[in-house]
Design an enzyme around this catalytic site. Structure first.
Site, short mmCIF file in Angstrom:
data_model
loop_
_atom_site.label_atom_id
_atom_site.label_comp_id
_atom_site.label_asym_id
_atom_site.label_seq_id
_atom_site.Cartn_x
_atom_site.Cartn_y
_atom_site.Cartn_z
N GLY A 14 42.53 -12.61 10.28
CA GLY A 14 41.64 -11.53 10.75
C GLY A 14 42.31 -10.73 11.86
O GLY A 14 42.87 -11.31 12.79
N ARG A 76 45.47 -11.76 4.00
CA ARG A 76 45.44 -13.20 3.75
C ARG A 76 46.22 -13.42 2.46
O ARG A 76 46.16 -12.59 1.55
CB ARG A 76 43.99 -13.69 3.67
CG ARG A 76 43.31 -13.56 5.05
CD ARG A 76 42.04 -14.36 5.15
NE ARG A 76 41.65 -14.55 6.53
CZ ARG A 76 40.70 -13.85 7.17
NH1 ARG A 76 40.04 -12.93 6.55
NH2 ARG A 76 40.42 -14.11 8.43
N ASP A 107 44.66 -20.38 13.23
CA ASP A 107 45.28 -21.65 12.85
C ASP A 107 45.87 -21.64 11.44
O ASP A 107 46.86 -22.33 11.17
CB ASP A 107 44.32 -22.83 13.07
CG ASP A 107 42.97 -22.63 12.43
OD1 ASP A 107 42.79 -21.60 11.76
OD2 ASP A 107 42.10 -23.50 12.59
N THR A 129 43.03 -13.93 17.49
CA THR A 129 41.76 -14.02 16.76
C THR A 129 40.62 -13.78 17.73
O THR A 129 40.65 -14.29 18.86
CB THR A 129 41.56 -15.39 16.06
OG1 THR A 129 40.18 -15.53 15.70
CG2 THR A 129 41.95 -16.57 16.93
N ASP A 131 37.88 -15.06 17.63
CA ASP A 131 37.01 -16.25 17.70
C ASP A 131 37.32 -17.18 18.88
O ASP A 131 36.49 -18.03 19.21
CB ASP A 131 37.13 -17.07 16.41
CG ASP A 131 36.85 -16.24 15.17
OD1 ASP A 131 36.06 -15.29 15.28
OD2 ASP A 131 37.42 -16.53 14.12
N ASP A 133 39.00 -19.73 18.85
CA ASP A 133 38.79 -21.09 18.33
C ASP A 133 40.09 -21.87 18.16
O ASP A 133 40.17 -22.77 17.33
CB ASP A 133 38.00 -21.04 17.01
CG ASP A 133 38.73 -20.24 15.94
OD1 ASP A 133 39.74 -19.58 16.25
OD2 ASP A 133 38.29 -20.29 14.78
N ARG A 175 33.39 -17.44 13.58
CA ARG A 175 33.64 -18.43 12.52
C ARG A 175 32.81 -19.68 12.79
O ARG A 175 31.60 -19.58 12.92
CB ARG A 175 35.13 -18.75 12.40
CG ARG A 175 35.52 -19.10 10.96
CD ARG A 175 36.99 -19.38 10.86
NE ARG A 175 37.76 -18.18 10.75
CZ ARG A 175 38.35 -17.78 9.63
NH1 ARG A 175 38.24 -18.48 8.54
NH2 ARG A 175 39.07 -16.69 9.61
P1 ADP Z 1 43.79 -17.29 10.51
O1 ADP Z 1 45.25 -17.22 10.73
O2 ADP Z 1 43.03 -16.24 11.26
O3 ADP Z 1 43.23 -18.69 10.69
P2 ADP Z 1 43.62 -17.70 7.64
O4 ADP Z 1 43.08 -19.09 7.73
O5 ADP Z 1 43.04 -16.81 6.61
O6 ADP Z 1 43.49 -16.88 9.00
O7 ADP Z 1 45.19 -17.84 7.42
C1 ADP Z 1 46.02 -16.69 7.38
C2 ADP Z 1 47.12 -16.90 6.39
O8 ADP Z 1 47.96 -17.98 6.81
C3 ADP Z 1 46.69 -17.31 4.99
O9 ADP Z 1 46.26 -16.22 4.20
C4 ADP Z 1 47.98 -17.89 4.45
O10 ADP Z 1 48.88 -16.89 4.06
C5 ADP Z 1 48.54 -18.61 5.68
N1 ADP Z 1 48.17 -20.02 5.63
C6 ADP Z 1 46.96 -20.58 5.85
N2 ADP Z 1 46.96 -21.91 5.65
C7 ADP Z 1 48.22 -22.22 5.26
C8 ADP Z 1 48.88 -23.44 4.88
N3 ADP Z 1 48.24 -24.59 4.83
N4 ADP Z 1 50.20 -23.37 4.57
C9 ADP Z 1 50.86 -22.19 4.60
N5 ADP Z 1 50.29 -21.02 4.93
C10 ADP Z 1 49.00 -21.02 5.27
O1 F6P Z 2 38.51 -14.98 12.33
C1 F6P Z 2 38.01 -13.73 12.66
C2 F6P Z 2 36.79 -13.43 11.83
O2 F6P Z 2 36.37 -12.12 12.15
C3 F6P Z 2 35.65 -14.42 12.00
O3 F6P Z 2 34.92 -14.18 13.18
C4 F6P Z 2 34.88 -14.21 10.73
O4 F6P Z 2 34.19 -15.38 10.36
C5 F6P Z 2 35.97 -13.92 9.73
O5 F6P Z 2 37.10 -13.48 10.46
C6 F6P Z 2 35.62 -12.86 8.72
O6 F6P Z 2 36.63 -12.81 7.80
P1 F6P Z 2 36.85 -11.65 6.73
O7 F6P Z 2 37.75 -10.64 7.37
O8 F6P Z 2 37.53 -12.35 5.60
O9 F6P Z 2 35.51 -11.10 6.37
#
Ligand code: ADP
Ligand code: F6P
Length: 353
Positions: A14, A76, A107, A129, A131, A133, A175
């Protein structure tokens, strides 16, 4: 130690206001150290697609500080969780002579960073982020601006609530964490705040609203974290049924990711962007840049991710037992501090409403 000649920067997950300040600081720090720098568009998806943009000219990151979002765009990328695509990404980095990567996100993004580091591409992560978090750091880029946006929006709702003597239940992002909710709840003077971390006493909150109305309060605001899915709407109905006060419900949603980045976000993002480059130059890899007690530091990403799972109750007994004792002591302390901080904000929100 390999000399860093070229680095790449990407933003992932995000988007968060302040990511542009991070990009600018990282690019300018690299340039100041004679390092070539490229931006990768659209996170890991763009890395796999080879979407590189040269940022070695200082003007390529001019005038981006004031904009929310990320000029490198975000995405993503499910494919990147597959080791086959991680290998491809490392190959693409090597083919483009990239000696180090800096990734900004949450994360999920950090998980991707550990994979690249393990495949021989030194990678440093920066927490971006709204959040907040990420358990290893007090601060994540975007958190402050998002909260300022929430209070601006809710202040606007307050006016109409006051005029019509209504209640408005507002669902805010975060989140699974209630950090945005509990802080903005205090800042907007909410009559009740519901977050996932602390059990919410619904009956007590409704009684409080009834008393406030009897005492002459017209406009009533209730803040609910999105970490309690569907609860805000349910609570709005219940408040109306039990108090007789006309109650509206709204979801602030993605508007919280916009807004002109605040001073705090610009400052922290700039510190973190510069620190990330300096860590790569110093030969570090697989660390996340954190800001704790006002100071920039770095934490091993695997340690940060384990801490995060520990705090969120996602580790099995065996996994907890396998944590080295010196790390466990630090993690327990960190979890205790964060838990106490959230509970104290929750207590305050209910005390001074
Ligand atoms: P955030 O980084 O905000 O937590 P996401 O959980 O959507 O957002 O993760 C962002 C991107 O990081 C994912 O779309 C993917 O490309 C990569 N990613 C997430 N989890 C993994 C994983 N277990 N191994 C490798 N890449 C990952
Ligand atoms: O992680 C940032 C965030 O905006 C959260 O607060 C929310 O739950 C999520 O992303 C929304 O994700 P998306 O962009 O996939 O709607």
């Amino acid at each position: 130690m390999k000399k860093i000649r070229k680095i790449a920067i990407l933003t992932s997950g995000g988007d968060a206001p302040g990511m542009n300040s991070f990009i600018r600081a990282a690019a300018r720090t690299a340039i100041a150290n004679g390092i070539q720098v490229v931006g990768i568009e659209e996170g890991y998806a763009g890395l796999l697609a080879g979407k590189f943009r040269d940022l070695s000219n200082p003007t390529s990151v001019s005038n981006i500080l004031t904009e929310a979002g990320t000029v490198l765009y975000s995405a993503r990328c499910e494919e990147f969780k597959d080791p086959k695509y991680q290998e491809l990404a490392a190959y693409i980095c090597r083919s483009n002579n990239i000696d180090g990567m800096i990734v900004c996100g949450g994360d999920g993004t950090f998980m991707g960073a550990t994979k690249l580091s393990a495949l021989g591409i030194p990678t440093v992560a920066v927490p971006g982020t709204i959040d907040a978090d990420v358990t290893s750091t007090d601060y994540t880029i975007g958190f402050d601006t998002a909260m300022n946006t929430v209070i601006e929006m809710v202040d606007n709702l307050r006016a109409t609530c006051e005029s019509h003597a209504r209640c408005n239940v507002v669902e805010v992002m975060g989140r699974n964490a209630g950090h945005i909710a509990v802080r903005t709840g205090i800042a907007v003077g909410a009559s009740a705040v519901a977050i996932p971390e602390v059990p919410f006493d619904e009956e007590e909150a409704i009684e409080k609203i009834k008393t406030q109305r009897l005492n002459g309060k017209r406009g009533i605001i209730v803040i609910v974290s999105e970490g309690l899915p569907g609860y805000a709407e349910k609570l709005a109905k219940k408040i109306e049924e039990e108090t007789g006060i006309t109650t509206r419900f709204c979801v602030l949603a993605h508007v919280q990711r916009g807004g002109c980045p605040s001073l705090e976000d610009r400052l922290t993002a700039s510190e973190m962007g510069a620190a990330a480059v300096e860590r790569l130059i110093a030969g570090k890899s697989n660390v996340v840049i954190c800001k704790n007690d006002g100071k920039i530091c770095d934490v091993d990403i695997m340690k940060a991710l384990t801490l995060d799972k520990l705090y969120k109750g996602k580790l099995t007994e065996e996994e907890i037992a396998a944590i080295p004792p010196e790390d466990k002591a630090w993690m327990d302390e960190r979890c205790a501090v964060l838990k106490a901080r959230t509970e104290e904000y929750y207590r305050l929100a209910n005390l001074i409403r």
